[in-house]
Scaffold this motif. Sequence first.
Motif, mmCIF file in Angstrom:
data_model
loop_
_atom_site.group_PDB
_atom_site.id
_atom_site.type_symbol
_atom_site.label_atom_id
_atom_site.label_comp_id
_atom_site.label_asym_id
_atom_site.label_seq_id
_atom_site.Cartn_x
_atom_site.Cartn_y
_atom_site.Cartn_z
ATOM 1 N N ASP A 251 0.813 -1.216 0.000
ATOM 2 C CA ASP A 251 0.000 0.000 0.000
ATOM 3 C C ASP A 251 0.848 1.267 0.000
ATOM 4 O O ASP A 251 0.301 2.379 -0.003
ATOM 5 C CB ASP A 251 -0.927 0.025 1.225
ATOM 6 N N ARG A 278 -4.766 -1.404 -7.991
ATOM 7 C CA ARG A 278 -4.872 -1.755 -6.567
ATOM 8 C C ARG A 278 -4.603 -0.557 -5.651
ATOM 9 O O ARG A 278 -4.796 -0.652 -4.449
ATOM 10 C CB ARG A 278 -3.899 -2.882 -6.232
ATOM 11 N N ASN A 280 -5.622 2.605 -3.881
ATOM 12 C CA ASN A 280 -6.960 3.084 -3.515
ATOM 13 C C ASN A 280 -7.256 4.488 -4.035
ATOM 14 O O ASN A 280 -8.264 4.721 -4.701
ATOM 15 C CB ASN A 280 -7.132 3.048 -1.989
ATOM 16 N N GLN A 281 -6.387 5.423 -3.725
ATOM 17 C CA GLN A 281 -6.587 6.805 -4.148
ATOM 18 C C GLN A 281 -5.296 7.306 -4.783
ATOM 19 O O GLN A 281 -4.507 8.002 -4.145
ATOM 20 C CB GLN A 281 -6.989 7.694 -2.967
#
Length: 604
Positions: A251, A278, A280-281
Motif C-alpha cells: 500500500d 490496486r 486506492n486513491q
Amino acid sequence: MTATSNAAAGAATLMPLLIHLLRGASDLASVSATHAKLLKLGAASSVASSNHLLAAYGRCGCTALARHLFDGMRDRNVVSWTALMSGYASAGRPRAAVALLRAMARSGVPPNAFTFSTAASSCARLADAGLGRQVHARAEVAGYACDSVVSTALVDMYGKAGRVGDARAVFDAMPVTARNAVSWASMLSVYAQNALGHDAIQLFAELRTNGEDMAPNHFMLSSVVNACAGVGRLGIGKCIHGMVLHHGHEDNDVVAVALVDMYSKCGIYEYSKKVFDRINQPSVIPYTSIIVATAKYGLGRCALALFSDMVGRGVQPNSVTLLGVLHACSHSGLVDTGLQLLRSMRSEYGIDPCASHYTCAVDMLGRAGQLEEAFELADEAQVNGNDALMLWSSLLSACRNHKRLDLATMAGQKVSEFTQDVAGALVVMSNAYASAGQADDAAAVWSNMRRRGIRKDPGCSWIEIKDISYVFYAGVVSPAGSRAGEVMLLLDELEGKMREKGYKGRIGSARVLDADEEEDGNHHHQEGRGVMVGVHSELLALGLGLLVIPKGMAIRVMKNLRMCRDCHEAFKDISAIVEREFVVRDLNRFHHFRMGSCSCNDYW
C-alpha cells in the motif's frame, strides 16, 4: 509569596507549554506569537528557548528572522549552530548552511554528528563533491566519519554528486553494527540513481545474506525495484514484488509506483495496470507513471482515458503528466489531440509548455509526416542547449524516415552546430545520404565525425533467461555460449523462409564463405549462402530466445538504442513464421510483435 516569586512560578508553569507549542508550530504566526510570550515572560534569552525558536523559524522557512535571533544570542551551543544550519538547508540555501560549518569552527564550538550530517546533506543538494569532501575531511578529524547518521549522509552526498565509488567506500568503512536500514537503503539508492542496476541488485543480495535478518523497508524495496526496471530484470523484479507483499508494503505509494514502472519497462504492461488498479486513491505520481507506461506501449487512447479519469477525480496533472500524454499522442498518430493539448496547457492546467513538451510535439508531427509543420513548431519553440539538440535530432530522424533529404540536410546543419552527444544524429544524417544514393556525402559525415573525435555508443541488446542476462553486441554471437552456432543457423533458416514470403533485406550486413566451402574450392556458392556477419544485436538475442524459451511464452528483448527499420520488419516477419510473441524495449518505446504486426503500427 511576593509578586516576584509569583511571576517566577507563573513563568515556570508556562515555559514547558510554550516550548511544546514551539515544537509543534510550523506557521510563522504561531511561532511569532509564542516568541512574544517568551519575551514577555523574560525567558526568550535563554539558550534552550532560543534554540527552540531557531528551529521553529527554520521550519517556517524564515531564515532572516532565525539569523537575526541567532546573531543576538549571547551564548550559542552546538544545537544553536545546527538549528540555524538546518533552517538554511530546508529553505533551499545549502551553501549558506555549509558556510556555517566553517564559521562554527572559528567560533570554537565543536560540531556534533547532526551538524556534520546536515552539512553533508546540504552538499548533496548541491551535488558538489568538492565541497562534500571538505565536510567529510572535517568529520574524519572530529571522529564522526564512522557515525551511522554522518556516514549515511556522506553516502547520499557522494551518490548525488555521481561519485559512486566514494559512496561505496564510505559505506564499506562503516562498522557492520553501524549499518542500519537507512544506510543500506541509501547505498541501494545511489546505485539505482546512477543507472547501476546490476550493482544495486548485487548489494541487495549481500543485504539478504549478511544483513543479520534485517527486514527490508520500503525505501530499500523501491530502490531495488527501480534497479530491476533500469536493467530489465523481470525475474528478480517479481521476487522483490513477493517481498513487498510479504512485508506489507504493497500500500506504499513509492513502492507501488516503482512496481508500475518496473513491470512496464520489463515488457508486461498488464501487470503494471494491475498494480496501479490496486492503489486506492492514486495521486498525481501513480497516475503519471501509468500514463507514461501506457504511452510507451503505443496505447494512445488508453493513456487519454487514464488522463481523463485523473482530471475527473480532481487530481491536478503536473508537467511530466502532460509530457506523458503528448508522448502517447506522438506514438499513436493522434496529432490533432496532441496539438490541442499543447496549446491549452497554460489555460487549462496552469502549466507553461517547456522545451520537452515542444520537442515531443515536434516529434509527433515528424512521425506523422507533417514535416513542414514540425519545422514551424521547432522555430516557435526557441529552445537552446541540449533541448535544441534533442529537438533537431528528432526532426532529422523523421526527415530520414520520410525520405526528405532536403529537410534532413537543414536539420543536420542545426545538429552539426553542437559539440557533444551528436553521434547518433550524425549517423542518421549519414544514413539519410546513403538511402538517397549520395555515398560521397555519407562518407563525408563519417570523416567529419572521425576528425572531431565523435564516436557512436555501441548498440547492445539483452535477454533474460532463468534470471541470467545475456548481452549481445552487433555481430558478436559469443554470449550465446555453446549455442552460438545454433543461433546463427536458426537465423539463416529464418531468413530463407522470409525470402520465400518476399523479404528483400538481409538479417546480416554481409555473407562470407564458411571454412568448409573454402577448403572444397567451391567459390561459386549460391546467393545468400555462407556465414552471416554484422547481425544486429536484437536479432542475436531473439535467436537465443527462440532456442531456449519454451513456446507459449513471450520473448522479451531489451535494447539500449532505437530499433532500426530493418530489424523492425524482420521481427514482424519472424513473429508470423514461428507464431510467437516478441516484446522489444528500445530507447523510445515498446514494440509488441504478434503474427506479423507490431503494436506501434509503425509509429515508432
